[in-house]
Design a protein around this motif. Structure first.
Motif, PDB file in Angstrom:
ATOM      1  N   TYR A 102       0.839  -1.197   0.000  1.00  0.00           N
ATOM      2  CA  TYR A 102       0.000   0.000   0.000  1.00  0.00           C
ATOM      3  C   TYR A 102       0.877   1.253   0.000  1.00  0.00           C
ATOM      4  O   TYR A 102       0.641   2.187  -0.750  1.00  0.00           O
ATOM      5  CB  TYR A 102      -0.934  -0.007   1.215  1.00  0.00           C
ATOM      6  CG  TYR A 102      -1.838   1.203   1.276  1.00  0.00           C
ATOM      7  CD1 TYR A 102      -3.064   1.201   0.616  1.00  0.00           C
ATOM      8  CD2 TYR A 102      -1.463   2.341   1.960  1.00  0.00           C
ATOM      9  CE1 TYR A 102      -3.891   2.312   0.657  1.00  0.00           C
ATOM     10  CE2 TYR A 102      -2.289   3.455   2.015  1.00  0.00           C
ATOM     11  CZ  TYR A 102      -3.495   3.434   1.359  1.00  0.00           C
ATOM     12  OH  TYR A 102      -4.305   4.545   1.390  1.00  0.00           O
ATOM     13  N   ALA A 115       0.088   2.863 -10.239  1.00  0.00           N
ATOM     14  CA  ALA A 115      -0.508   2.739  -8.904  1.00  0.00           C
ATOM     15  C   ALA A 115      -1.797   1.930  -8.947  1.00  0.00           C
ATOM     16  O   ALA A 115      -2.055   1.129  -8.039  1.00  0.00           O
ATOM     17  CB  ALA A 115      -0.772   4.121  -8.321  1.00  0.00           C
ATOM     18  N   SER A 147      -6.708   7.863  -8.641  1.00  0.00           N
ATOM     19  CA  SER A 147      -5.821   7.634  -9.785  1.00  0.00           C
ATOM     20  C   SER A 147      -6.596   7.665 -11.099  1.00  0.00           C
ATOM     21  O   SER A 147      -6.149   8.267 -12.079  1.00  0.00           O
ATOM     22  CB  SER A 147      -5.090   6.300  -9.622  1.00  0.00           C
ATOM     23  OG  SER A 147      -4.246   6.343  -8.488  1.00  0.00           O
ATOM     24  N   THR A 206       3.885   1.537  -1.103  1.00  0.00           N
ATOM     25  CA  THR A 206       4.527   1.644  -2.414  1.00  0.00           C
ATOM     26  C   THR A 206       3.573   2.304  -3.410  1.00  0.00           C
ATOM     27  O   THR A 206       3.966   3.208  -4.158  1.00  0.00           O
ATOM     28  CB  THR A 206       4.963   0.255  -2.925  1.00  0.00           C
ATOM     29  OG1 THR A 206       5.921  -0.277  -2.012  1.00  0.00           O
ATOM     30  CG2 THR A 206       5.561   0.329  -4.316  1.00  0.00           C
ATOM     31  N   ALA A 207       2.321   1.869  -3.419  1.00  0.00           N
ATOM     32  CA  ALA A 207       1.327   2.465  -4.317  1.00  0.00           C
ATOM     33  C   ALA A 207       1.091   3.931  -3.971  1.00  0.00           C
ATOM     34  O   ALA A 207       0.975   4.780  -4.858  1.00  0.00           O
ATOM     35  CB  ALA A 207       0.012   1.680  -4.244  1.00  0.00           C
ATOM     36  N   TYR A 208       1.047   4.228  -2.685  1.00  0.00           N
ATOM     37  CA  TYR A 208       0.873   5.605  -2.216  1.00  0.00           C
ATOM     38  C   TYR A 208       1.992   6.494  -2.768  1.00  0.00           C
ATOM     39  O   TYR A 208       1.750   7.577  -3.283  1.00  0.00           O
ATOM     40  CB  TYR A 208       0.870   5.593  -0.687  1.00  0.00           C
ATOM     41  CG  TYR A 208       0.719   6.947  -0.048  1.00  0.00           C
ATOM     42  CD1 TYR A 208      -0.532   7.418   0.307  1.00  0.00           C
ATOM     43  CD2 TYR A 208       1.820   7.759   0.214  1.00  0.00           C
ATOM     44  CE1 TYR A 208      -0.691   8.658   0.912  1.00  0.00           C
ATOM     45  CE2 TYR A 208       1.675   8.995   0.805  1.00  0.00           C
ATOM     46  CZ  TYR A 208       0.428   9.434   1.151  1.00  0.00           C
ATOM     47  OH  TYR A 208       0.271  10.659   1.735  1.00  0.00           O
ATOM     48  N   GLN A 262      -0.813  -1.606  -8.931  1.00  0.00           N
ATOM     49  CA  GLN A 262      -0.305  -1.993  -7.611  1.00  0.00           C
ATOM     50  C   GLN A 262      -1.444  -2.162  -6.611  1.00  0.00           C
ATOM     51  O   GLN A 262      -1.474  -3.130  -5.843  1.00  0.00           O
ATOM     52  CB  GLN A 262       0.683  -0.940  -7.094  1.00  0.00           C
ATOM     53  CG  GLN A 262       1.967  -0.873  -7.876  1.00  0.00           C
ATOM     54  CD  GLN A 262       2.789   0.359  -7.514  1.00  0.00           C
ATOM     55  OE1 GLN A 262       2.305   1.312  -6.909  1.00  0.00           O
ATOM     56  NE2 GLN A 262       4.052   0.349  -7.905  1.00  0.00           N
ATOM     57  N   LEU A 263      -2.379  -1.224  -6.619  1.00  0.00           N
ATOM     58  CA  LEU A 263      -3.490  -1.288  -5.672  1.00  0.00           C
ATOM     59  C   LEU A 263      -4.426  -2.456  -5.973  1.00  0.00           C
ATOM     60  O   LEU A 263      -4.884  -3.144  -5.054  1.00  0.00           O
ATOM     61  CB  LEU A 263      -4.262   0.028  -5.667  1.00  0.00           C
ATOM     62  CG  LEU A 263      -3.503   1.200  -5.044  1.00  0.00           C
ATOM     63  CD1 LEU A 263      -4.112   2.530  -5.477  1.00  0.00           C
ATOM     64  CD2 LEU A 263      -3.465   1.076  -3.524  1.00  0.00           C
ATOM     65  N   THR A 311       3.857   5.829  -5.354  1.00  0.00           N
ATOM     66  CA  THR A 311       3.715   5.858  -6.811  1.00  0.00           C
ATOM     67  C   THR A 311       2.753   6.965  -7.229  1.00  0.00           C
ATOM     68  O   THR A 311       2.982   7.656  -8.221  1.00  0.00           O
ATOM     69  CB  THR A 311       3.236   4.486  -7.332  1.00  0.00           C
ATOM     70  OG1 THR A 311       4.194   3.487  -6.954  1.00  0.00           O
ATOM     71  CG2 THR A 311       3.062   4.478  -8.835  1.00  0.00           C
TER      72      THR A 311
END
Length: 180
Positions: free
Chosen positions: A63, A79, A101, A65-67, A82-83, A69
């Motif tokens: 999470y 993202a 996004s 990492t996506a944040y 990823q999410l 991104t």
């Protein structure tokens, strides 16, 4: 030795549980200024039990990492992937970031779907009310955006960053380019 491990192991477990951040309070979507620290998105998280994956360190790392991104790299397509790979679109924080996004990519229909999923999971998810209010404004729905602003005021107050962000966007003339 056995007695010592019977005391140490429960203590370590308790410390690790206390140190593990709750998703919405520690890694919720921050303000539109990525440098500001994330803060809680919801006042309804107390007493609301989520799946254990929300407290799973691997989930939290993915999470975060996506944040990053989204807010640091502005890679909204990356993202979303990823999410979605978290397979937890039913968690308000995750669904909200997917919706955000999609909105940033101009896919308003998909964005709406995810904002509504986030609010279905947590009707008091302040950040979703803010982002969905901005979505409404971008769609020309000023009355709906005003409704979202009122909802934020009732949940987080008029001094909250979410309220101030949406109020500032509403103060701009219709058709003005919104920067947030």
């Amino acid at each position: 030795m056995r007695k010592l491990s019977m005391l140490v192991v429960p203590g370590l477990v308790a410390m690790s549980l206390a140190a593990t951040p709750v998703l919405s309070s520690a890694y919720a979507a921050g303000s539109d200024e990525p440098s500001s620290p994330p803060k809680s998105d919801s006042s309804s998280k107390k007493g609301k039990k989520k799946s254990s994956s929300v407290n799973d360190p691997k989930f939290l790392a993915a999470y975060r990492t996506a944040y990053t991104t989204i807010y640091d790299n502005h890679d909204y397509t990356g993202a979303i992937g990823q999410l979605k790979s978290l397979k937890r679109d039913d968690v308000a924080d995750v669904a909200n970031l997917i919706g955000y996004s999609y909105r940033k990519l101009g896919d308003y229909q998909s964005s709406k779907v995810y904002y509504e999923l986030a609010l279905k999971d947590d009707p008091n998810h302040v950040r979703t009310w803010q982002y969905y209010g901005l979505w409404q404004l971008e769609q020309g729905n000023r009355e709906q955006a005003q409704y979202h602003l009122g909802k934020i005021a009732s949940l987080a107050g008029t001094d909250s960053s979410e309220y101030r962000s949406l109020a500032a966007a509403l103060d701009k003339p219709t058709g003005a380019t919104l920067v947030y």
